[in-house]
Design a protein around this motif. Structure first.
Motif, PDB file in Angstrom:
ATOM      1  N   LYS A 104     -68.975 -67.519  23.549  1.00 49.87           N
ATOM      2  CA  LYS A 104     -70.375 -67.584  23.955  1.00 49.87           C
ATOM      3  C   LYS A 104     -70.584 -68.763  24.894  1.00 49.87           C
ATOM      4  O   LYS A 104     -71.408 -68.699  25.807  1.00 49.87           O
ATOM      5  CB  LYS A 104     -71.279 -67.669  22.733  1.00 49.87           C
ATOM      6  CG  LYS A 104     -71.302 -66.359  21.949  1.00 49.87           C
ATOM      7  CD  LYS A 104     -72.281 -66.374  20.799  1.00 49.87           C
ATOM      8  CE  LYS A 104     -72.120 -65.163  19.884  1.00 49.87           C
ATOM      9  NZ  LYS A 104     -72.505 -63.884  20.508  1.00 49.87           N
ATOM     10  N   LYS A 144     -75.530 -69.802  16.924  1.00 52.66           N
ATOM     11  CA  LYS A 144     -74.452 -68.827  17.076  1.00 52.66           C
ATOM     12  C   LYS A 144     -73.078 -69.476  16.923  1.00 52.66           C
ATOM     13  O   LYS A 144     -72.814 -70.495  17.557  1.00 52.66           O
ATOM     14  CB  LYS A 144     -74.514 -68.196  18.479  1.00 52.66           C
ATOM     15  CG  LYS A 144     -75.815 -67.493  18.774  1.00 52.66           C
ATOM     16  CD  LYS A 144     -75.770 -66.794  20.110  1.00 52.66           C
ATOM     17  CE  LYS A 144     -77.083 -66.036  20.310  1.00 52.66           C
ATOM     18  NZ  LYS A 144     -77.065 -65.227  21.538  1.00 52.66           N
ATOM     19  N   VAL A 154     -74.649 -64.847  13.993  1.00 52.26           N
ATOM     20  CA  VAL A 154     -75.854 -65.265  14.718  1.00 52.26           C
ATOM     21  C   VAL A 154     -77.012 -65.385  13.734  1.00 52.26           C
ATOM     22  O   VAL A 154     -77.234 -64.492  12.936  1.00 52.26           O
ATOM     23  CB  VAL A 154     -76.226 -64.218  15.791  1.00 52.26           C
ATOM     24  CG1 VAL A 154     -77.568 -64.541  16.429  1.00 52.26           C
ATOM     25  CG2 VAL A 154     -75.141 -64.142  16.855  1.00 52.26           C
ATOM     26  N   GLU A 186     -79.470 -72.008  20.871  1.00 47.09           N
ATOM     27  CA  GLU A 186     -80.232 -71.470  22.009  1.00 47.09           C
ATOM     28  C   GLU A 186     -81.727 -71.507  21.765  1.00 47.09           C
ATOM     29  O   GLU A 186     -82.192 -71.404  20.621  1.00 47.09           O
ATOM     30  CB  GLU A 186     -79.868 -69.984  22.215  1.00 47.09           C
ATOM     31  CG  GLU A 186     -78.508 -69.765  22.755  1.00 47.09           C
ATOM     32  CD  GLU A 186     -78.268 -68.298  23.061  1.00 47.09           C
ATOM     33  OE1 GLU A 186     -77.105 -67.976  23.323  1.00 47.09           O
ATOM     34  OE2 GLU A 186     -79.230 -67.484  23.033  1.00 47.09           O
ATOM     35  N   GLU A 187     -82.423 -71.515  22.865  1.00 44.54           N
ATOM     36  CA  GLU A 187     -83.864 -71.255  22.889  1.00 44.54           C
ATOM     37  C   GLU A 187     -84.078 -69.862  22.294  1.00 44.54           C
ATOM     38  O   GLU A 187     -83.312 -68.941  22.566  1.00 44.54           O
ATOM     39  CB  GLU A 187     -84.284 -71.276  24.362  1.00 44.54           C
ATOM     40  CG  GLU A 187     -85.644 -70.735  24.678  1.00 44.54           C
ATOM     41  CD  GLU A 187     -85.803 -70.442  26.188  1.00 44.54           C
ATOM     42  OE1 GLU A 187     -86.913 -70.117  26.589  1.00 44.54           O
ATOM     43  OE2 GLU A 187     -84.802 -70.531  26.945  1.00 44.54           O
ATOM     44  N   LEU A 189     -85.719 -66.464  22.346  1.00 40.64           N
ATOM     45  CA  LEU A 189     -86.448 -65.621  23.301  1.00 40.64           C
ATOM     46  C   LEU A 189     -87.351 -64.657  22.545  1.00 40.64           C
ATOM     47  O   LEU A 189     -87.007 -64.199  21.454  1.00 40.64           O
ATOM     48  CB  LEU A 189     -85.464 -64.810  24.148  1.00 40.64           C
ATOM     49  CG  LEU A 189     -84.475 -65.588  25.012  1.00 40.64           C
ATOM     50  CD1 LEU A 189     -83.488 -64.626  25.665  1.00 40.64           C
ATOM     51  CD2 LEU A 189     -85.213 -66.396  26.071  1.00 40.64           C
ATOM     52  N   GLU A 193     -85.875 -56.004  22.821  1.00 37.07           N
ATOM     53  CA  GLU A 193     -84.432 -56.004  23.116  1.00 37.07           C
ATOM     54  C   GLU A 193     -83.957 -54.647  23.609  1.00 37.07           C
ATOM     55  O   GLU A 193     -84.463 -53.606  23.192  1.00 37.07           O
ATOM     56  CB  GLU A 193     -83.644 -56.326  21.850  1.00 37.07           C
ATOM     57  CG  GLU A 193     -83.485 -57.793  21.624  1.00 37.07           C
ATOM     58  CD  GLU A 193     -82.454 -58.069  20.534  1.00 37.07           C
ATOM     59  OE1 GLU A 193     -82.884 -58.240  19.391  1.00 37.07           O
ATOM     60  OE2 GLU A 193     -81.250 -58.093  20.848  1.00 37.07           O
ATOM     61  N   LYS A 215     -80.648 -54.233  14.774  1.00 37.67           N
ATOM     62  CA  LYS A 215     -79.603 -55.093  14.215  1.00 37.67           C
ATOM     63  C   LYS A 215     -79.857 -55.567  12.793  1.00 37.67           C
ATOM     64  O   LYS A 215     -78.926 -55.881  12.071  1.00 37.67           O
ATOM     65  CB  LYS A 215     -79.400 -56.310  15.121  1.00 37.67           C
ATOM     66  CG  LYS A 215     -78.709 -55.934  16.424  1.00 37.67           C
ATOM     67  CD  LYS A 215     -77.851 -57.041  16.981  1.00 37.67           C
ATOM     68  CE  LYS A 215     -77.012 -56.541  18.132  1.00 37.67           C
ATOM     69  NZ  LYS A 215     -77.286 -57.208  19.386  1.00 37.67           N
ATOM     70  N   VAL A 284     -79.251 -61.882  26.568  1.00 39.76           N
ATOM     71  CA  VAL A 284     -78.989 -62.436  25.235  1.00 39.76           C
ATOM     72  C   VAL A 284     -77.482 -62.606  25.056  1.00 39.76           C
ATOM     73  O   VAL A 284     -77.016 -63.596  24.510  1.00 39.76           O
ATOM     74  CB  VAL A 284     -79.563 -61.511  24.143  1.00 39.76           C
ATOM     75  CG1 VAL A 284     -79.142 -61.966  22.758  1.00 39.76           C
ATOM     76  CG2 VAL A 284     -81.087 -61.460  24.242  1.00 39.76           C
ATOM     77  N   GLU A 285     -76.736 -61.636  25.516  1.00 37.88           N
ATOM     78  CA  GLU A 285     -75.281 -61.696  25.398  1.00 37.88           C
ATOM     79  C   GLU A 285     -74.656 -60.684  26.343  1.00 37.88           C
ATOM     80  O   GLU A 285     -75.284 -59.702  26.724  1.00 37.88           O
ATOM     81  CB  GLU A 285     -74.838 -61.346  23.969  1.00 37.88           C
ATOM     82  CG  GLU A 285     -75.243 -59.921  23.596  1.00 37.88           C
ATOM     83  CD  GLU A 285     -74.660 -59.408  22.303  1.00 37.88           C
ATOM     84  OE1 GLU A 285     -73.683 -59.965  21.805  1.00 37.88           O
ATOM     85  OE2 GLU A 285     -75.197 -58.408  21.806  1.00 37.88           O
TER      86      GLU A 285
HETATM   87  P1  AMP Z   1     -75.693 -61.815  19.726  1.00 37.71           P
HETATM   88  O1  AMP Z   1     -74.509 -61.713  18.814  1.00 37.71           O
HETATM   89  O2  AMP Z   1     -75.638 -62.950  20.678  1.00 37.71           O
HETATM   90  O3  AMP Z   1     -75.974 -60.491  20.343  1.00 37.71           O
HETATM   91  O4  AMP Z   1     -76.968 -61.986  18.829  1.00 37.71           O
HETATM   92  C1  AMP Z   1     -77.313 -61.027  17.853  1.00 37.71           C
HETATM   93  C2  AMP Z   1     -78.807 -60.812  17.832  1.00 37.71           C
HETATM   94  O5  AMP Z   1     -79.499 -62.036  17.599  1.00 37.71           O
HETATM   95  C3  AMP Z   1     -79.383 -60.305  19.130  1.00 37.71           C
HETATM   96  O6  AMP Z   1     -79.261 -58.946  19.277  1.00 37.71           O
HETATM   97  C4  AMP Z   1     -80.812 -60.735  19.007  1.00 37.71           C
HETATM   98  O7  AMP Z   1     -81.524 -59.869  18.145  1.00 37.71           O
HETATM   99  C5  AMP Z   1     -80.711 -62.045  18.334  1.00 37.71           C
HETATM  100  N1  AMP Z   1     -80.669 -63.129  19.336  1.00 37.71           N
HETATM  101  C6  AMP Z   1     -79.563 -63.670  19.900  1.00 37.71           C
HETATM  102  N2  AMP Z   1     -79.889 -64.623  20.794  1.00 37.71           N
HETATM  103  C7  AMP Z   1     -81.235 -64.692  20.803  1.00 37.71           C
HETATM  104  C8  AMP Z   1     -82.185 -65.525  21.504  1.00 37.71           C
HETATM  105  N3  AMP Z   1     -81.796 -66.467  22.362  1.00 37.71           N
HETATM  106  N4  AMP Z   1     -83.483 -65.319  21.250  1.00 37.71           N
HETATM  107  C9  AMP Z   1     -83.894 -64.389  20.361  1.00 37.71           C
HETATM  108  N5  AMP Z   1     -83.060 -63.595  19.667  1.00 37.71           N
HETATM  109  C10 AMP Z   1     -81.731 -63.736  19.872  1.00 37.71           C
END
Ligand code: AMP
Ligand code: GLY
Length: 426
Positions: A104, A144, A154, A186-187, A189, A193, A215, A284-285
């Protein structure tokens, strides 16, 4: 064409189902594959998805023209590099490019370098410094684990105690193992989604539909983050205007940026997005493979042959392949074992699979099942089945998917009843 699919989950079952329907395909193999994939592909249960030597040897002995890699781990370990060295076309990025998902911190630094919109972030290796940072944010942040943690490392936090607890679990208790040695904070958001799929040969891009995952484990987006409890495609939040911005601000800069950095990206780029009220997309990713369970509705709704796109991306010939559209809407509802995403029992008999598959527009993709001694299927994973239905619109796809779910039973079966409900309402 002779095709080999790597993986064994619901995503790979859906990919194999779609690939098998192509007129261009004369033989389909899967490593390891699954008992449920046997009807579609010749499976090689003794070859694991992380056994790179054995996969290269098999692709050679089967004279595979194309290897399609489902999961991220073998990509991060260099499976694509190994296959390319052996002269075998592979759909999936190199290990260097797979860092977009595997680290990440790499992804965030990449986005900063190429001005791709994403949440502000900081990387920590020291627990006390990380703790001080989340307290300064009053706990409103996302914590994360840096490495691969199967989509589960996460924690979206709203207050100080929760954020510190998440840090403790990752950095001190090592719930996700070494992935917790470094955390990204992270901030947080806000918005809606969605995920978006760009197939690329390193320069050219063709896009599939947008999808929306669910999720959290429980209805109303409550409970823990999971690998995904259901999905809908296309996602209405990705309007034409949003898609245009997405291509200009994210997809094209990302593909060009990877090439400019000397790590050209090929395969599918999964862009996980948050879209705010003004329609502005923020990343987000990135994932370096298809989503699971998003692939299940995506494959069911694609209106054309996917194989030329996969082969074109693998060989630099994407420009010659016809783009594939999407017909109607498709919805996937995951049937999970009780306890998932934590520990769960296995070996529970599954009934009603044939009756579910007989419903109009329905395909049941298997994520975690195996053949039982009596010839039926039993549970063998946290996510067990992805009951997927296509319809003219969301209402019809949803109705069909849930009607099929109601035919299926196993002890402790858990599902969300609100998949695609929010997109329907809003
Ligand atoms: P990731 O593994 O990075 O996809 O994160 C899993 C889930 O966490 C995402 O699908 C979002 O629902 C939530 N998430 C991750 N990053 C953020 C963010 N910066 N702000 C809000 N929700 C987030
Ligand atoms: N369903 C989320 C993912 O595949 O990463």
């Amino acid at each position: 064409m002779r095709v080999l699919v790597v993986g064994s989950g619901g995503r790979e079952h859906a990919l194999a189902w779609k690939i098998a329907s192509s007129d261009a395909v004369e033989a389909l193999h899967a490593v390891p594959g699954s008992d449920a994939m046997q009807g579609l592909a010749t499976c090689h249960p003794d070859v694991k998805a992380m056994d790179l030597d054995a996969i290269v040897a098999l692709a050679r002995s089967e004279a595979s023209d194309l290897v399609v890699v489902g999961p991220e781990d073998p990509l991060a370990a260099g499976l694509s590099d190994r296959l390319r060295e052996a002269g075998i076309a592979v759909f999936g990025p190199s290990a260097a490019a797979a860092q977009l998902e595997a680290s990440k911190a790499f992804a965030k630094e990449f986005m900063a370098r190429h001005a791709i919109p994403t949440a502000d972030f900081r990387v920590f290796e020291d627990f006390d410094a990380a703790r001080a940072h989340v307290l300064a944010l009053d706990g409103v942040c996302v914590v994360k684990a840096d490495g691969l943690a199967a989509g589960k490392g996460v924690a979206v936090c709203g207050e100080p105690e929760g954020a510190v607890a998440a840090l403790t679990e990752m950095m001190r208790d090592r719930r996700f193992g070494e992935a917790g040695a470094r955390v990204v904070i992270e901030e947080r958001l806000e918005g809606e989604e969605a995920s978006y799929y760009a197939i690329t040969d390193g320069t050219r891009v063709t896009t599939l539909a947008a999808a929306q995952d669910h999720k959290r484990a429980l209805d109303g987006d409550r409970g823990e983050n999971t690998g995904g409890m259901g999905a809908v495609a296309p996602a209405p939040v990705v309007t034409e205007a949003v898609e245009k911005r997405l291509l200009e601000e994210v997809v094209h800069p990302a593909i060009a940026g990877m090439a400019a950095d000397g790590t050209p990206y090929t395969g599918v780029l999964y862009v996980g997005l948050m879209i705010d009220r003004t329609g502005a997309p923020r990343v987000v990713e990135f994932n370096v493979r298809f989503g699971d369970p998003e692939t299940q509705p995506l494959m069911l709704g694609l209106d054309g042959d996917l194989v030329p796109l996969l082969h074109g991306a693998a060989t630099g010939g994407l420009g010659n392949a016809t783009p594939v559209g999407f017909r109607g809407t498709a919805v996937c509802v995951v049937l999970a074992s009780d306890g998932y995403p934590r520990s769960y029992p296995t070996g529970r008999a599954i009934s009603g699979l044939a009756a579910a598959a007989d419903q109009p527009g329905v395909e049941v993709f298997h994520a975690g099942t195996r053949r039982a001694a009596n010839g039926g299927f039993e549970t063998a994973g946290g996510r067990v089945l992805g009951v997927t239905a296509r319809g003219e619109n969301i209402e019809e796809a949803r109705r069909r998917a849930y009607a099929a779910c109601d035919e299926i039973h196993f002890e402790g079966m858990h599902l969300r009843r609100d998949i695609a409900e929010r997109v329907l309402a809003g």
